[in-house]
Design an enzyme around this catalytic site. Structure first.
Site, short mmCIF file in Angstrom:
data_model
loop_
_atom_site.label_atom_id
_atom_site.label_comp_id
_atom_site.label_asym_id
_atom_site.label_seq_id
_atom_site.Cartn_x
_atom_site.Cartn_y
_atom_site.Cartn_z
N CYS A 125 0.82 -1.23 0.00
CA CYS A 125 0.00 0.00 0.00
C CYS A 125 0.85 1.27 0.00
O CYS A 125 0.35 2.36 -0.28
CB CYS A 125 -0.97 -0.01 1.18
SG CYS A 125 -2.18 -1.33 1.02
N HIS A 267 -3.34 7.34 1.89
CA HIS A 267 -3.77 6.02 1.43
C HIS A 267 -5.16 5.72 1.98
O HIS A 267 -5.40 5.84 3.18
CB HIS A 267 -2.76 4.98 1.91
CG HIS A 267 -3.26 3.58 1.77
ND1 HIS A 267 -3.84 3.12 0.61
CD2 HIS A 267 -3.30 2.55 2.65
CE1 HIS A 267 -4.20 1.86 0.78
NE2 HIS A 267 -3.89 1.50 2.01
N ASN A 297 -10.42 0.17 -0.83
CA ASN A 297 -8.97 0.26 -0.62
C ASN A 297 -8.28 -0.38 -1.83
O ASN A 297 -8.32 -1.60 -1.99
CB ASN A 297 -8.61 -0.46 0.69
CG ASN A 297 -7.12 -0.46 1.00
OD1 ASN A 297 -6.29 -0.29 0.11
ND2 ASN A 297 -6.79 -0.67 2.26
#
Ligand code: UT7
Length: 351
Positions: A125, A267, A297
């Site tokens: 990520c 993020h 996500n």
């Protein structure tokens, strides 16, 4: 005897800065709603919305792969930069098309950039920020003048469809930026990208099988070991701490105060994590840009995808549209563990 005179080192011009000059984002058309997930998992629209902020997410179709997402985002970023060329392609991904070779060379080829330097970055990520730092380094070293930095993830290809703890969160998407050699005072010039890691906690988020430790032998791996696994609650706590600390370091490095930050592009892990980071940094929540409600996500892709959608002014982005001159703070956290942050002045981009 006189000492031999050493030849003077050749005078070198100062290293160029990496200046962001284009952005693009792409999500596949297939939408998966919370209602659809609730029909096959022991979960509910209410739980998913209240615990994650997600209403729907996008998913690739069987037969599609990460490179398909990366090519679309890369094409849009090049278009936004006004030039179709780049001499390096850096692709951050957790879901390469295949374990070997990297996916970046194929993406470069499909974008008409055959011959460009091209490699993958694996930092999950936080992949986009690691790839951005790599692209910045290529420019500073004189290895490249224009770098296409892409982050693309097809998380639905490694998610256990029966794991309600991850299947409701992770999704597919891509984002990209173009960096060009320029001056350090230009809008869009990148400062230091603050990066860090903690491998002692590698097991918090992992795909255990398929690498050199738990090899593919032809025999089936233990049932869930090829799937992405996450210890959610502990990951949550780590995410807030590391994104906040990295953000403070990046803002200080830029010579700003936290109060100077116009937009936080973090993020998109979980809406509650975003709120906790804003709280920790004492930043009003209206400075947070967010698209998690509509895309979930998307791993490494989430920052450049959000930048692209906010630049475009999509109504699905909460927090408004990006404007030239905005002081942006970017921050990410994820598996590795790995984290990062950087600050930049948003440039004047067409569109
Ligand atoms: O992308 C970078 C890395 N990832 C992250 O940063 C994500 C970090 N973690 C999270 O976002 C959250 O921890 C989750 C969304 C994964 C989970 O939320 P939580 O508030 O931390 O829930 P929890 O894991 O503490 O679980 C609470 C309860 C449990 O039930 P019991 O044990 O209390 O009976 C879970 O089994 O919620 C249950 N649960 C669910 N219930 C309905 C977990 N997932 C679901 C679900 N639907 N989808």
């Amino acid at each position: 005897m006189a000492a031999a005179r050493r030849p003077a080192a050749p005078a070198r011009p100062p290293a160029p800065a990496a200046v962001l000059c284009g952005v693009g984002g792409w999500v596949p058309p297939r939408e998966v709603t919370n209602a659809e997930l609730s029909r096959r998992l022991d979960t509910s629209d209410e739980w998913i919305r209240s615990r994650t902020g997600i209403r729907e997410r996008r998913m690739i179709n069987p037969g599609e792969a990460t490179s398909d997402l990366a090519v679309e985002a890369g094409r849009l970023a090049l278009k936004s930069s006004g030039e179709a060329d780049a001499d390096a392609v850096v692709l951050a991904t957790t879901t390469p098309d295949r374990p070997c070779p990297g996916t970046a060379p194929e993406v470069a080829h499909r974008l008409g950039l055959t011959g460009a330097a091209a490699f993958d970055v694996s930092a999950v990520c936080t992949g986009f920020l690691y790839a951005l730092a790599a692209g910045q380094g290529l420019i500073a070293a004189g290895t490249a003048r224009r770098v296409l930095v892409i982050a693309a993830d097809a998380f639905t290809t490694i998610i256990d469809p029966a794991d309600r703890g991850t299947a409701v969160i992770f999704a597919d998407g891509a984002g990209a930026v173009v960096l060009r050699a320029g001056g350090p005072d230009e809008p869009g010039a990148l400062g230091r990208v603050v990066l860090g890691s903690d491998g002692e906690r590698a097991e918090l988020i992992q795909v255990p099988a398929g690498g050199s430790r738990q090899r593919s032998t032809g025999r089936p791996a233990p049932a869930r070991d090829h799937y992405f696994q996450m210890r959610g609650r502990e990951t949550f706590r780590q995410a807030v701490g590391h994104m906040s600390a990295a953000s403070r370091a990046a803002v200080a490095d830029a010579g700003w105060r936290l109060a100077d930050v116009d937009r936080v592009v973090a993020h998109q892990a979980n809406a509650r994590i975003l709120a906790a980071v804003a709280d920790e940094l004492e930043l009003a929540e209206d400075r947070l840009l967010s698209n998690i409600a509509h895309v979930g996500n998307t791993g490494g892709a989430s920052i450049p995808l959000l930048l692209a959608q906010a630049q475009e002014g999509l109504p699905s982005v909460s927090g408004g549209r990006l404007a030239a001159g905005d002081r942006l703070l970017l921050t990410a956290f994820g598996a590795g563990l790995a984290w990062g942050a950087t600050a930049l002045l948003w440039p004047d981009l067409p569109g």
